[in-house]
Scaffold this active site. Sequence first.
Site, PDB file in Angstrom:
ATOM      1  N   TYR A   1      -7.008   9.970  17.518  1.00 19.47           N
ATOM      2  CA  TYR A   1      -6.060  10.087  16.490  1.00 19.47           C
ATOM      3  C   TYR A   1      -6.468  11.514  15.833  1.00 19.47           C
ATOM      4  CZ  TYR A   1      -4.923   5.055  16.877  1.00 19.47           C
ATOM      5  OH  TYR A   1      -4.337   3.710  17.174  1.00 19.47           O
TER       6      TYR A   1
ATOM      7  N   ASP B   1      -3.864   3.812   2.316  1.00 17.88           N
ATOM      8  CA  ASP B   1      -3.071   5.020   2.704  1.00 17.88           C
ATOM      9  C   ASP B   1      -2.143   5.458   1.950  1.00 17.88           C
ATOM     10  OD1 ASP B   1      -0.908   3.420   2.817  1.00 17.88           O
ATOM     11  OD2 ASP B   1      -0.854   2.849   5.066  1.00 17.88           O
TER      12      ASP B   1
ATOM     13  N   ARG C   1      -7.246   4.010   8.699  1.00 26.22           N
ATOM     14  CA  ARG C   1      -7.236   3.781   7.318  1.00 26.22           C
ATOM     15  C   ARG C   1      -8.791   3.214   6.696  1.00 26.22           C
ATOM     16  NH1 ARG C   1      -2.229   0.029   6.756  1.00 26.22           N
ATOM     17  NH2 ARG C   1      -2.817  -0.697   8.743  1.00 26.22           N
TER      18      ARG C   1
END
Length: 297
Positions: A66, A80, A180
């Site tokens: 990611y 988030d 997250r």
Amino acid sequence: MGGILLVDKPGGITSHDVVARARRALGTRKIGHAGTLDPMATGLLVLGVDSATRLLTFLVGLDKTYAATIRLGVATDSDDADGEITSRADAAHLAAAQIAAAIAPLTGRISQVPSRVSAIKVGGRRAYDLARAGEHVELAAREVTVSRFEVRGERATRVDGIDVIDLDVEVDCSSGTYIRALARDLGAALEVGGHLTALRRTRIGPFEVDGAVAVDDIAAAALADPAEVAAAVLGRFDVTADEARDLRHGKRLSGAARRLPARPAAAIDPQGRLVGVVDTRGDDVKSTMNMPEEGDA
């Protein structure tokens, strides 16, 4: 036989929206995915089409990469940018060395509590549904592996009267890792709070987002051959026509275990077609999943 389709999901839509668009574009209901992305996230989705949906179970657990942006100085209830702000703290005093020291314990084999708005089921209901209904959500920690947590850029900015730091990071991790949660835990360790403001999945196993198609181009996209995909993920086990027939009929290949390149492996017939996924039974080899033969439903 169907195939595997790599799609670059845009932000603002769900992974299920992408599946629905693919079903319309390709004219089939039989489409599944190998792991979702949040609506705010972009990047790689791996879809299985028609009989290739049988391969998805072997793709779900692949490692992932990611690219993300973490904002230090602001915490939210969802970890988030889609959540409500729960705390603010000035982060201007944080030095690169402090940030690196806080990242170190979040690398390697770690115990991680997933975000309260994750898709994990609690008592038969999704955690995010419970959270949105105002119910208390308490998730158990789980072991995950973060093999790389690298800061690629750092920017100081002022937001709503406080100084925050935005970190551009890249993360290589095992399936089931919540980026997250990494943002949340990094902010907590630095005592300023943190949340994710951007997330893009760039890799799933051997598949890169650079090879994915846009949602609007799905109808014209070429599907990856199931045999090539299975061999890339599991390792290739070449079988004769007679062995392929036996595997499809549920028979074992006597004494063939020593030929397997890995466990499990992708059995490929002389025509280059995927027979199925095989594993060992003692010294023998047996199918654990068979693909349909051409012409079968």
